[in-house]
Enzyme design. Sequence first.
Site, PDB file in Angstrom:
ATOM      1  N   SER A  36      17.300   8.355   6.244  1.00 55.24           N
ATOM      2  CA  SER A  36      16.169   7.307   6.443  1.00 55.24           C
ATOM      3  C   SER A  36      16.100   6.551   7.892  1.00 55.24           C
ATOM      4  CB  SER A  36      16.784   5.865   5.601  1.00 55.24           C
ATOM      5  OG  SER A  36      18.082   5.582   6.363  1.00 55.24           O
ATOM      6  N   ASN A  43      27.849   1.212   2.013  1.00 50.01           N
ATOM      7  CA  ASN A  43      27.285   0.229   1.110  1.00 50.01           C
ATOM      8  C   ASN A  43      27.091  -0.963   1.169  1.00 50.01           C
ATOM      9  OD1 ASN A  43      27.779   2.974  -0.089  1.00 50.01           O
ATOM     10  ND2 ASN A  43      29.298   2.447  -1.482  1.00 50.01           N
ATOM     11  N   THR A  71     -17.027 -22.571 -11.866  1.00 53.79           N
ATOM     12  CA  THR A  71     -16.286 -21.996 -12.589  1.00 53.79           C
ATOM     13  C   THR A  71     -16.966 -20.894 -13.152  1.00 53.79           C
ATOM     14  OG1 THR A  71     -16.855 -23.340 -14.337  1.00 53.79           O
ATOM     15  CG2 THR A  71     -15.108 -24.080 -13.338  1.00 53.79           C
ATOM     16  N   HIS A  72     -16.334 -19.859 -13.499  1.00 52.82           N
ATOM     17  CA  HIS A  72     -17.079 -18.482 -14.088  1.00 52.82           C
ATOM     18  C   HIS A  72     -18.064 -18.240 -12.866  1.00 52.82           C
ATOM     19  CE1 HIS A  72     -15.337 -19.237 -18.024  1.00 52.82           C
ATOM     20  NE2 HIS A  72     -15.797 -20.524 -17.569  1.00 52.82           N
ATOM     21  N   SER A  78     -21.815  -1.755  10.738  1.00 53.28           N
ATOM     22  CA  SER A  78     -22.172  -0.472   9.917  1.00 53.28           C
ATOM     23  C   SER A  78     -22.242   0.687  11.110  1.00 53.28           C
ATOM     24  CB  SER A  78     -23.582  -0.445   9.187  1.00 53.28           C
ATOM     25  OG  SER A  78     -23.903   0.735   9.013  1.00 53.28           O
ATOM     26  N   ASN A 129     -20.416  -6.937   8.505  1.00 51.66           N
ATOM     27  CA  ASN A 129     -19.628  -6.586   7.109  1.00 51.66           C
ATOM     28  C   ASN A 129     -18.020  -7.353   7.013  1.00 51.66           C
ATOM     29  OD1 ASN A 129     -21.351  -5.027   5.992  1.00 51.66           O
ATOM     30  ND2 ASN A 129     -20.385  -3.084   7.188  1.00 51.66           N
ATOM     31  N   TYR A 147      26.603   1.328  -6.005  1.00 47.92           N
ATOM     32  CA  TYR A 147      25.829   1.780  -4.869  1.00 47.92           C
ATOM     33  C   TYR A 147      25.238   3.067  -5.198  1.00 47.92           C
ATOM     34  CZ  TYR A 147      23.474   2.878  -0.874  1.00 47.92           C
ATOM     35  OH  TYR A 147      22.399   3.344   0.251  1.00 47.92           O
ATOM     36  N   GLN A 172      19.022   2.394  -1.241  1.00 46.40           N
ATOM     37  CA  GLN A 172      18.555   2.439   0.360  1.00 46.40           C
ATOM     38  C   GLN A 172      17.195   2.456   0.458  1.00 46.40           C
ATOM     39  OE1 GLN A 172      19.240   4.081   3.872  1.00 46.40           O
ATOM     40  NE2 GLN A 172      21.219   4.834   3.644  1.00 46.40           N
ATOM     41  N   LYS A 225      14.037   0.248   1.263  1.00 45.03           N
ATOM     42  CA  LYS A 225      13.764  -0.318   2.476  1.00 45.03           C
ATOM     43  C   LYS A 225      12.096   0.145   2.623  1.00 45.03           C
ATOM     44  CE  LYS A 225      17.222   1.474   4.334  1.00 45.03           C
ATOM     45  NZ  LYS A 225      17.967   1.960   5.219  1.00 45.03           N
TER      46      LYS A 225
END
Lengths: 503, 503, 503, 503
Positions: free
Chosen positions: A29, A118, A163-164, A285, A293, A325, A330, A333
């Site tokens: 890691s 651990n 709404t909607h 673009s 955009n 553990y 681990q 992460k």
Amino acid sequence: MSGEVGEGGIYRSRLGKPMEREAAQYLSSLLEDVEIFEEDIDGTEAHVIMLQEQGIITRSDAGKILRTLEELREEWRQGKIKLDPEKFEDVHELIEAYVVGRLGLQIGGKMHTGRSRNDQVALDIRLRLRRRILNLWGEVLRLAEALRLKASEEKKTLMVLYTHTQHAQIGFLSHYLISYAEHLLRDAERLEACYRHVNLSPLGASAIGGSTLPLDRLKVAELLGFEGLVENSIDAVSSRDFLLEAACQAAILMVHLSRMAEDLVLWSSSEFGYVELPDEFASPSSIMPQKKNPCVLELVRSRAGRVCGLLAGLLASIKSVPTGYSRDLQDVKPPLWEIFNLTESTVKIFSSLVEGLKFNRERLGENALKSYASALDLAEALIKEAGLSLREAHRVVGEMVRLCLAKGLTLQEAGLPLLEKASEKTLGRKVSLSLKTFREAVNPASSPMRRATLGSPSPRETLRMLKRLRDEIRSSERMLRLKLRNLEKAERKLRNKVYKLIS
Amino acid sequence: MSGEVGEGGIYRSRLGKPMEREAAQYLSSLLEDVEIFEEDIDGTEAHVIMLQEQGIITRSDAGKILRTLEELREEWRQGKIKLDPEKFEDVHELIEAYVVGRLGLQIGGKMHTGRSRNDQVALDIRLRLRRRILNLWGEVLRLAEALRLKASEEKKTLMVLYTHTQHAQIGFLSHYLISYAEHLLRDAERLEACYRHVNLSPLGASAIGGSTLPLDRLKVAELLGFEGLVENSIDAVSSRDFLLEAACQAAILMVHLSRMAEDLVLWSSSEFGYVELPDEFASPSSIMPQKKNPCVLELVRSRAGRVCGLLAGLLASIKSVPTGYSRDLQDVKPPLWEIFNLTESTVKIFSSLVEGLKFNRERLGENALKSYASALDLAEALIKEAGLSLREAHRVVGEMVRLCLAKGLTLQEAGLPLLEKASEKTLGRKVSLSLKTFREAVNPASSPMRRATLGSPSPRETLRMLKRLRDEIRSSERMLRLKLRNLEKAERKLRNKVYKLIS
Amino acid sequence: MSGEVGEGGIYRSRLGKPMEREAAQYLSSLLEDVEIFEEDIDGTEAHVIMLQEQGIITRSDAGKILRTLEELREEWRQGKIKLDPEKFEDVHELIEAYVVGRLGLQIGGKMHTGRSRNDQVALDIRLRLRRRILNLWGEVLRLAEALRLKASEEKKTLMVLYTHTQHAQIGFLSHYLISYAEHLLRDAERLEACYRHVNLSPLGASAIGGSTLPLDRLKVAELLGFEGLVENSIDAVSSRDFLLEAACQAAILMVHLSRMAEDLVLWSSSEFGYVELPDEFASPSSIMPQKKNPCVLELVRSRAGRVCGLLAGLLASIKSVPTGYSRDLQDVKPPLWEIFNLTESTVKIFSSLVEGLKFNRERLGENALKSYASALDLAEALIKEAGLSLREAHRVVGEMVRLCLAKGLTLQEAGLPLLEKASEKTLGRKVSLSLKTFREAVNPASSPMRRATLGSPSPRETLRMLKRLRDEIRSSERMLRLKLRNLEKAERKLRNKVYKLIS
Amino acid sequence: MSGEVGEGGIYRSRLGKPMEREAAQYLSSLLEDVEIFEEDIDGTEAHVIMLQEQGIITRSDAGKILRTLEELREEWRQGKIKLDPEKFEDVHELIEAYVVGRLGLQIGGKMHTGRSRNDQVALDIRLRLRRRILNLWGEVLRLAEALRLKASEEKKTLMVLYTHTQHAQIGFLSHYLISYAEHLLRDAERLEACYRHVNLSPLGASAIGGSTLPLDRLKVAELLGFEGLVENSIDAVSSRDFLLEAACQAAILMVHLSRMAEDLVLWSSSEFGYVELPDEFASPSSIMPQKKNPCVLELVRSRAGRVCGLLAGLLASIKSVPTGYSRDLQDVKPPLWEIFNLTESTVKIFSSLVEGLKFNRERLGENALKSYASALDLAEALIKEAGLSLREAHRVVGEMVRLCLAKGLTLQEAGLPLLEKASEKTLGRKVSLSLKTFREAVNPASSPMRRATLGSPSPRETLRMLKRLRDEIRSSERMLRLKLRNLEKAERKLRNKVYKLIS
């Protein structure tokens, strides 16, 4: 890192062979541990100081170890430490190998006394995560404040509330902005609640069952600014709910930002035309010269999806790990830091964006004025003045809207006669209003002014809510500063002890 | 439900045609609304009482509406209400259609004054969800208590504590059980925190922008036992973080139970043989006569997966809903109730299961006694008595274990000479211990007694933690009872007002 | 079901106590097994016929068992079978208990010979799932056909094609509709591919390791219309990739429908005004008389989220099940059927909806005409006629658009002079076009006609693609019919054998 | 990269201001585009060759652009290209800016003619993804082969087959290994099916509606080794089902590996003791000298969870993107590559691991011998020889097992008398077997030999399945090689054309 040091495998006392190259890469890691490099040093320093104060190692040995750790920190900051995943399983091994390489097995080998990877990795994740939470909390408040300020500017910007994705009622733009500031204050509260579960020290749990050495867990916790212990030693190394909770809060926060982004993408279409993104946040673009955009907003949307997925992955991974553990714990992460990277950067960009948004007040107002969104006001006027029941009024106004649509008229243009006609058709009797009441009721421009309920977009309520918002943001800021000061205080104390022992 | 009532479509004032049959089925939430049937009546009653007290409808009309609602409640409880999804979009329409059917449009049509389905459904979800949260909280505490009691019984049951599904250190079974009680207390805290966000009234937000009628939002909130308002009217109808938060807490809780289930499935294998499920919780094979299968535990595991998935679905659905009410926000109900059904039933079954578990103390003890899990104790003895560094001790003991494995000996059987041999080989010098220290250190049976750290499984710490656990469970129970009492008080008050107006 | 039968617990030979009530409810899959009730009978019949043909049970016993099964089927269809989860763990137990209840242990007890619930449930899921896949496949083709027909009608409906919810290029509405028909054809292909993995028989794997009895697995497979075996007996009872694959295909399909729903919700806003939902698919507001809400589309969107979540749950559940049958592998049924219920009903409603959509051709055309979406055409004209590089042309036209926006002009209105001015500003030289070329290039109405590439919305390509689409839909329909006929043939054969043995 | 080039913003013709620094970082995909750097060059080269062959750009210009692209490729390979996310939005901009920087706007600016980033990024993802799929497919076959070889070695290793983590039947270890090889062959089939949807060219769709230039889409497709086009231009830029499908297949594959990892973690516990991980794949403890941890397997497990989560994230992100290209559709790359990184590395490590596994045949055998897992054999013997029904036999043997457990005897040790006693107790009559039959039936060592069904672990079936497995692996390898050769052929052709035009 000096050559004489750590040919790797500092832990491999019993296993005959070095780890296979491919397996080492799969397992290590180290690259992701960049995130907790200094946290691991901090945690180790606090541990070493405690070992010395408890008489488990000598003052001289402690001094040497601390000095070496500070040298390593310096090299790290200068970018001199190479991270080779085939050489070290993780940052814990690298750091111990460095110290042992410098000081030898007899002295350097004492650093890890009474500790295990651990409890150590649980510590490092907590140290780092609490910092990430506080940072995110700060950014959340910055965005809430940006929304509040924008809302103050847009108190008089009439707009249709949807709404909607359809016109519903008339309100002010400030009301929309306030509603998200409220969401964010709840997000801040959730981060605070979760901070309390994160900011506890697991160190001293050793592998899983504590130590026979007279370790002082409370002292280490205090030196590192923790508010308490994860007491039970199994709990300390095995539990990960603290980080699931943090990931959940981040995901909920991202859901909020995603929904706002949905609105703003829509509003920046030329059909809506409600808002223009600041040029410096828009993307052109590669081929269509006319485009501007809203890419940033689209990424907010997609990153919300990614964060939700990362959370789903964490849940799926952790749910099947047996107690105690295991290495799975681990491997949380990378998704965890990615969740915080994506979330924090999104909140940040959103604040800048909100500050730069230019709303097209005219367009917003025009749309409101030609909308049927005051139909409910008209229905309520019929209730109040003509004594209709809601359901009767609903039918009358519904019919009137149908007639208006057929003729291409607004309610204002249609006038009282059409209302009366509609009532005759639906209720079998003519119902009417005074002309004044009718005119007021169908006038979108004054619609929000007549709103009488708590929390509505009436000007009075808007002012009250803005004020309250201000108070709550300030109060959350104060709480955040308190947490930060506590960490700084502990940090200063730890530094002092380190320097005293080094010198 | 009487025939004269509600030909459906009570809301369809403007739309020309009735809903297409297939679409009606697709759209209707009526079947799932079983969950909120009475909540909808309660909420409506509080609303009607407020309307009357504010002078918006007459006392006589209010009385008739309330009486009709109570009759409907009675019919519902007697199973007389047929739910036909093609007839009604949802419970809200059914109930209003019932009242209008009985009282006519003029009186019945007043019930919904100043309200919209948008704030109504938010209200109903909150009313129901807060109850589900309190129930779940109660079950969580029952399970924590069951674990605590079991832990008290197993204070002297020696066992291996595992990391990586491998022997790590020696502890007591109680320590394991306490660690999960701790998890559950945090789950209870999270449910409490989330309850505070759920128990707020959205009613009075109307469609999205409040009402021109003088509605008293605080009065309704009080009658329904809410602790406050979701103030901003957009926030009130559009936000769903309150239920995402609840779903997250449930998912985290299920992760905990799933991990315990993983352990217990493993422990009930004949290879481990640590625990026997009570017969009444085990399932036989349809064909293999010898089997006793831990099916309940396997379902705990799979239902944790299902709950996590349902949460992922909720997040995915809500994250892309534009602000304001959209029908997506109704469709959260089926996954939400399923999350709570799965979670609550799992916690419940787990409590009964824990109460009935029979641990095989001998097997647990034997395994501990023949384990190398006291190797760390031996290493720490070398640190304390022989002044080795951890890393030196690690090497010496690692070598000793390797030799023991080759010879098939336990550390006890191997004795001091092998330790000395190992030290010579690894450190180039003979390191030794007093016989007494050595014997103590390698004796698994006494291993936990020597543990010196806070939160370790030493008998002293175990007692202390059990006591603290008891206090914290009691304290959480008290808090829960307080919440329940508040709801009961409000309920009584509401009932009184209803009866007064009816008579 | 007759009282004398099945006091439950038919399998509990060894376990002393009946299952605890709560545990029984938690464990039982009886209620969800409604979905596979007849499949279980079918599978059992095929099994019994094979047992008889292999001489493992007598013709007389087989006849009695089959008759009883047919009687049970009849009772089931008449709604006479009560499902009591506390009595039976699942449909398998219920059915065997019924037969044993009727025929006694000696004869009825032979039904399950050589079989286990482990291979039986895998069989039932496959029998049911293959049917669900074929049904869904049929609905997918119906929707593709609806899109194709609508596309044929809208071949001349000019519209803006959007990227980033912004105007990009001009095309025809048919082009949009064709693009989704293409998506759906791929969905059909995926369902077909997955059908091949589903339509394999696991029966004969027994508990996990096959049987010492001379079972003929191929005969059972043939009687049930399977195309082959899941050979390895562990694989047969333990693997669930076949259903994960089906769930994945459903989720991808729902993603497609959700995106189309996003478009249509947007297009039905009054700001876009591109499409009106048929009244019979729209929903009114409970309070706002003017509303016509696209609720069906919103539910499509949210149900896509739910299906994705259910898939995530399945993955999370299955990924941690050790090899071999565990009860987790039964618990996949509720999410699986829910995925198919939600997906199939959504595809169905979408077909009806597409058929009923009324596009506002004028509005679509107007928006196209006043758009800058022909800017790319103009840039390409500069490339072709004026010899500019794309990047030069991009700059010139980009500048021209900027000037147009400032003056509120379309490209057509602005005319050649502004183009020349823009070129001077950006390239430092005057670049121009013939008037004819310019006029053509900036005319949105003729824009798609000039598109020269394969797959573009030019009229020629549109016709070609519509034709190809037709052929491919027909071809997939033929393949589907073939699969259906194979199942019917097997079904007939099985029926014949059953009737012969009964009589 | 030379200073004179690309001050960034090559596309920003219309937008007044450069992108804000923070926004640029948020937006830029440059760092993750490392994955598609050369694919972008390849795709551009094919596009430029087509432009030249269609007469859209001159041979001379084409030659210069291609030479510059080759120089860039060289610099890239030598690590000379710095990736600065603040400068370029993505690799597409960087590469065009490089070419424009070298050749000027007039020539370099022609490279992008008739193309958009929308079809370009879809192209690059497909180019890269198809390679990743083929690589993964190859690794899957390598693992299937490793399992097959291991299975050949373990044909005679008796073992308990488990259901519910309990002893079910007796089989051979080879049977277990074969079952996973079968899973993997299906995974290979799924990858092949998905490859067909991936290996289609979107280029030529331009922004979304094709081009007015005479682009030859088929030629580009051929030069790049595609098997066809994504024809419809909207489909080409907007659809992402091709990658969702790939992600699904990867997730299903990871589920398989995760389940195998679950088994192996369990089997490497000292309680099971079935397998020892090769030292070079195991990890030591940092503190417990006795440990040998199966960390690699634990990571397989957790990475399966992560991949499932990444898939859930992709689904959640894509499901709400309106049709047409939006930036969300770029943001799928990081999770997509992470899915393939995690999956490919996991399959790889698993192959090496399987090759190195050392099974403890004695322990496996011993456990089988003392197991009750031959109870089903005994029941089947009662069916065959004593004419009992399965259900009767189940009861008799169930009772016998109960008695054995009480007395601590195996079935063998208990002998016929106990069987007879059990039959009397459960059936009320004495049922017996010949001694020979009984002894055979209860002898676990010969149990699998008597298995009579297809796909069972009988030695005959094992040999047959191993042979078939071999054939199928070979056949899939051939198909994979064919795909690879097709890509190589296209690659050679493209190289030739490039070199010809350069020189």
